[in-house]
Design an enzyme around this catalytic site. Structure first.
Site, mmCIF file in Angstrom:
data_model
loop_
_atom_site.group_PDB
_atom_site.id
_atom_site.type_symbol
_atom_site.label_atom_id
_atom_site.label_comp_id
_atom_site.label_asym_id
_atom_site.label_seq_id
_atom_site.Cartn_x
_atom_site.Cartn_y
_atom_site.Cartn_z
ATOM 1 N N PRO A 111 40.667 30.092 67.275
ATOM 2 C CA PRO A 111 40.351 29.077 68.293
ATOM 3 C C PRO A 111 39.164 28.229 67.887
ATOM 4 O O PRO A 111 38.268 28.696 67.173
ATOM 5 C CB PRO A 111 40.036 29.913 69.538
ATOM 6 C CG PRO A 111 39.600 31.239 69.002
ATOM 7 C CD PRO A 111 40.400 31.463 67.752
ATOM 8 N N ASP A 112 39.175 26.976 68.326
ATOM 9 C CA ASP A 112 37.996 26.156 68.126
ATOM 10 C C ASP A 112 36.958 26.527 69.176
ATOM 11 O O ASP A 112 37.109 27.515 69.896
ATOM 12 C CB ASP A 112 38.342 24.666 68.141
ATOM 13 C CG ASP A 112 38.883 24.194 69.492
ATOM 14 O OD1 ASP A 112 38.812 24.970 70.470
ATOM 15 O OD2 ASP A 112 39.384 23.067 69.561
ATOM 16 N N PHE A 113 35.929 25.734 69.257
ATOM 17 C CA PHE A 113 34.817 26.132 70.112
ATOM 18 C C PHE A 113 34.959 25.648 71.543
ATOM 19 O O PHE A 113 34.696 26.382 72.480
ATOM 20 C CB PHE A 113 33.517 25.579 69.510
ATOM 21 C CG PHE A 113 32.281 26.089 70.177
ATOM 22 C CD1 PHE A 113 31.895 27.409 70.053
ATOM 23 C CD2 PHE A 113 31.486 25.250 70.933
ATOM 24 C CE1 PHE A 113 30.751 27.887 70.660
ATOM 25 C CE2 PHE A 113 30.338 25.713 71.551
ATOM 26 C CZ PHE A 113 29.975 27.028 71.411
ATOM 27 N N ARG A 114 35.400 24.418 71.750
ATOM 28 C CA ARG A 114 35.217 23.769 73.031
ATOM 29 C C ARG A 114 36.452 23.638 73.910
ATOM 30 O O ARG A 114 36.336 23.281 75.070
ATOM 31 C CB ARG A 114 34.645 22.370 72.813
ATOM 32 C CG ARG A 114 33.272 22.387 72.164
ATOM 33 C CD ARG A 114 32.709 20.998 72.058
ATOM 34 N NE ARG A 114 31.357 21.008 71.565
ATOM 35 C CZ ARG A 114 30.569 19.944 71.528
ATOM 36 N NH1 ARG A 114 31.023 18.787 71.962
ATOM 37 N NH2 ARG A 114 29.349 20.026 71.058
ATOM 38 N N ASN A 185 32.831 26.634 58.440
ATOM 39 C CA ASN A 185 33.585 27.786 58.934
ATOM 40 C C ASN A 185 33.133 29.088 58.293
ATOM 41 O O ASN A 185 32.804 29.133 57.103
ATOM 42 C CB ASN A 185 35.081 27.574 58.682
ATOM 43 C CG ASN A 185 35.611 26.361 59.409
ATOM 44 O OD1 ASN A 185 35.052 25.943 60.415
ATOM 45 N ND2 ASN A 185 36.682 25.777 58.897
ATOM 46 N N ASP A 187 35.238 31.739 58.339
ATOM 47 C CA ASP A 187 36.466 32.533 58.207
ATOM 48 C C ASP A 187 36.879 32.803 56.766
ATOM 49 O O ASP A 187 37.813 33.567 56.522
ATOM 50 C CB ASP A 187 37.625 31.868 58.960
ATOM 51 C CG ASP A 187 37.820 30.412 58.571
ATOM 52 O OD1 ASP A 187 37.659 30.057 57.380
ATOM 53 O OD2 ASP A 187 38.145 29.606 59.479
ATOM 54 N N HIS A 204 27.159 27.552 56.938
ATOM 55 C CA HIS A 204 26.669 28.436 57.987
ATOM 56 C C HIS A 204 26.978 29.901 57.690
ATOM 57 O O HIS A 204 27.026 30.736 58.583
ATOM 58 C CB HIS A 204 27.249 28.014 59.338
ATOM 59 C CG HIS A 204 26.896 26.606 59.685
ATOM 60 N ND1 HIS A 204 27.837 25.634 59.917
ATOM 61 C CD2 HIS A 204 25.691 25.996 59.792
ATOM 62 C CE1 HIS A 204 27.227 24.493 60.169
ATOM 63 N NE2 HIS A 204 25.935 24.682 60.105
#
Length: 383
Positions: A111-114, A185, A187, A204
């Site tokens: 899923p994305d964040f928002r 990302n 992941d 990150h």
């Protein structure tokens, strides 16, 4: 100070500020693009970004409405993917930089964040946090690591498969055209798609390594897996017993030094920038789009326009050969392309225009080959 001098001074200020661990100047943001660290702009950054058109013209020794310099010549035959494809086909794009965020992994099931209801912010409610960002705050983690490890178990590499957008970057590498992939990302799907780690800058961090938050001792991937699976793992240093955390950038932590090293080395060399699946709201990552030279085309493949400059300022800067301050998809644009849609659809269309569709699909098929899976190091990292 000249405008060019002010820009150089501001860029140095941005880099210095970005490398400081200053909790007061940071806020947590955009888990869905695999970052939890957002650095608020320094006062000098805000001042520069707030420069109005009249101030800009004044620094350029121009009067409002004056057009002393002709608009720069377009760098693309057309401001669409066809124009980008022609640029690559002509051999003018041989050192391509990619910047990517959560949007390239959505079709993998991450899923994305928002997105309301399905984004990670919505899903974090089940962890009973005081506020969603706390799951990635280093001080909260030290007090209560369980919520982070619960979330990390869902995102741990090996659970998901790369998407066509990931394989597109692998194809650029195979064709000798990829300079580097800068990703937000965590992941590790870029590496799982076959990109060598040296071609990836995980801005990150990710799950590839881990350190004790107290003594900074490095721990193995096996230890990381145990930490995520068990929900709480202590350092194996008997005199420390600190918590072991995957090397994901948390609020209150600095970005990896490699981000700044490769930013300085790669962006001046790039001859094409491809930006995919990001909202470009998290600094210092978002500012990277302005680090390529003014004569370098840029394409944004995204569901919505992001990272745009103020239209009037962008137009004035374009007239006078100045880059920076975001994308310009309007008047005065001579290099920026926006493709509105999903990342996979965008790379599929670009590959079709380049005659690379068969190559892309072959890479995807190979990734699902049992023999390939058996030799995939991330395959064995699943829970």
């Amino acid at each position: 100070m000249t405008l060019a001098g002010a820009q150089l001074a501001t860029e140095k200020t941005e880099d210095d500020a970005a490398q400081r661990t200053d909790v007061q100047s940071q806020s947590v943001h955009k888990v869905g693009e695999s970052t939890v660290l957002q650095e608020e702009p320094s006062s000098s950054q805000v001042a520069e970004e707030d420069v109005g058109l009249d101030t800009l013209l004044s620094e350029l020794k121009l009067e409002p409405g004056e057009t002393q310099a002709a608009a720069r010549q377009p760098l693309l035959d057309s401001f669409d993917l066809k124009g980008i494809a022609e640029r690559i086909r002509s051999g003018k794009a041989k050192r391509i930089l990619c910047m990517c965020g959560a949007g390239i992994s959505v079709s993998a099931g991450i899923p994305d964040f928002r997105t309301p209801g399905t984004g990670l912010y919505s899903n974090l409610q089940k962890f009973d946090l005081p506020y969603p960002e706390a799951v990635f705050e280093i001080n909260y983690f030290k007090r209560n690591p369980a919520p982070f490890f619960m979330l990390a178990k869902e995102l741990f590499p090996g659970t998901f498969q790369p998407t066509p957008a990931h394989f597109f970057m692998k194809m650029l590498h195979d064709k000798g055209l990829l300079l580097r992939c800068f990703t937000q990302n965590i992941d590790s799907l870029e590496n799982q798609a076959g990109l060598p780690k040296e071609d990836i800058v995980a801005a990150h961090g990710n799950f590839d390594s881990a350190h004790c938050v107290r003594c900074r001792k490095e721990h193995s991937l096996e230890h990381v897996r145990a930490a995520v699976s068990q929900g709480k793992t202590r350092c194996d240093c008997t005199s420390c017993e600190g918590l072991v955390k995957p090397d994901i950038v948390f609020f209150g932590e600095s970005l990896p030094s490699r981000f700044f090293q490769q930013k300085a080395a790669d962006f001046p060399q790039a001859d094409l920038l491809i930006v995919m699946g990001t909202s470009l709201t998290v600094q210092p990552f978002a500012s990277l789009i302005d680090k390529v030279k003014a004569g370098v085309p840029r394409v944004l493949i995204n569901r919505e326009k992001v990272g745009e400059a103020d239209p009037e300022v962008a137009k004035a800067r374009a007239h006078h050969g100045l880059g920076g301050h975001g994308f310009n998809f309007g008047d005065g644009n001579n290099r920026d392309v926006f493709y509105q849609g999903d990342c996979d659809a965008g790379v599929e269309e670009l590959c079709s225009l380049l005659g690379w569709s068969d190559d892309l699909h072959q890479l995807i098929r190979q990734s699902h080959n049992p023999e390939h899976e058996a030799h995939n190091p991330m395959r064995h990292a699943s829970m």
